[in-house]
Design a protein around this motif. Structure first.
Motif, PDB file in Angstrom:
ATOM      1  N   GLU A  92      34.773 109.024  77.887  1.00  0.00           N
ATOM      2  CA  GLU A  92      34.849 108.246  76.644  1.00  0.00           C
ATOM      3  C   GLU A  92      35.096 109.149  75.436  1.00  0.00           C
ATOM      4  OE1 GLU A  92      30.377 107.467  75.105  1.00  0.00           O
ATOM      5  OE2 GLU A  92      30.788 106.761  77.130  1.00  0.00           O
ATOM      6  N   TYR A  95      38.782 109.896  75.221  1.00  0.00           N
ATOM      7  CA  TYR A  95      39.499 108.715  74.719  1.00  0.00           C
ATOM      8  C   TYR A  95      39.279 108.530  73.218  1.00  0.00           C
ATOM      9  CZ  TYR A  95      40.733 103.863  73.922  1.00  0.00           C
ATOM     10  OH  TYR A  95      41.272 102.716  73.412  1.00  0.00           O
ATOM     11  N   GLN A  96      38.030 108.655  72.766  1.00  0.00           N
ATOM     12  CA  GLN A  96      37.734 108.448  71.352  1.00  0.00           C
ATOM     13  C   GLN A  96      38.364 109.538  70.485  1.00  0.00           C
ATOM     14  OE1 GLN A  96      33.454 108.127  71.237  1.00  0.00           O
ATOM     15  NE2 GLN A  96      33.488 106.001  71.930  1.00  0.00           N
ATOM     16  N   LYS A  99      42.092 108.737  70.357  1.00  0.00           N
ATOM     17  CA  LYS A  99      42.347 107.592  69.476  1.00  0.00           C
ATOM     18  C   LYS A  99      42.186 107.983  68.007  1.00  0.00           C
ATOM     19  CE  LYS A  99      41.204 102.795  68.654  1.00  0.00           C
ATOM     20  NZ  LYS A  99      40.318 101.687  68.952  1.00  0.00           N
ATOM     21  N   LEU A 114      44.723 113.471  76.006  1.00  0.00           N
ATOM     22  CA  LEU A 114      44.866 112.489  77.083  1.00  0.00           C
ATOM     23  C   LEU A 114      45.307 113.150  78.389  1.00  0.00           C
ATOM     24  CD1 LEU A 114      46.422 109.476  75.148  1.00  0.00           C
ATOM     25  CD2 LEU A 114      44.107 109.664  76.066  1.00  0.00           C
TER      26      LEU A 114
END
Length: 131
Positions: A92, A95-96, A99, A114
């Motif tokens: 996570e 991903y965060q 983003k 990524l």
């Protein structure tokens, strides 16, 4: 008739007394809350980090707080600090961080994060398949 009037006056006075008592409690609690100071935990964490203290937990908390408040510029800053001291993180966070980077226009850096996530996921799947 006198009993009815007495009963009626008694009920009205009890209802008005109860209403006044509730208002008094409200003002008392309002005055008590003025005595307490509220601490902005996020600002405290930032001051600690800016003084040089580094920990995975501290940077996770800072990054997550800003990420959940959609302040992606600061979230990316603290996730960058987090990834500088550790790469053994939950998916996570990859991903965060990605983003957050995408939100502030750093597409190349986000793609690199990524890719690291894909590599980490691939090694995890391979390890599970070997067992």
């Amino acid at each position: 008739m006198k009993k009815f009037i007495f009963f009626y006056i008694t009920i009205i006075s009890l209802v008005s007394f109860k209403g006044n008592a509730q208002d008094a409690k409200f003002y008392v609690t309002d005055k008590i809350s003025d005595k307490y100071a509220y601490i902005d935990v996020l600002k405290t964490y930032e001051r600690i980090a800016e003084k040089g203290y580094k920990s995975v937990d501290l940077f996770k908390k800072l990054g997550d707080s800003y990420y959940s408040n959609a302040d992606f510029n600061k979230a990316a800053k603290w996730y960058c600090e987090l990834f500088a001291i550790s790469n053994d993180l939950e998916p996570e966070y990859y991903y965060q961080y990605a983003k957050s980077l995408l939100s502030i226009g750093q597409d190349d850096n986000a793609n690199q994060i990524l890719e690291k996530l894909k590599q980490k996921s691939g090694t995890t799947k391979e390890t599970k398949n070997r067992k």
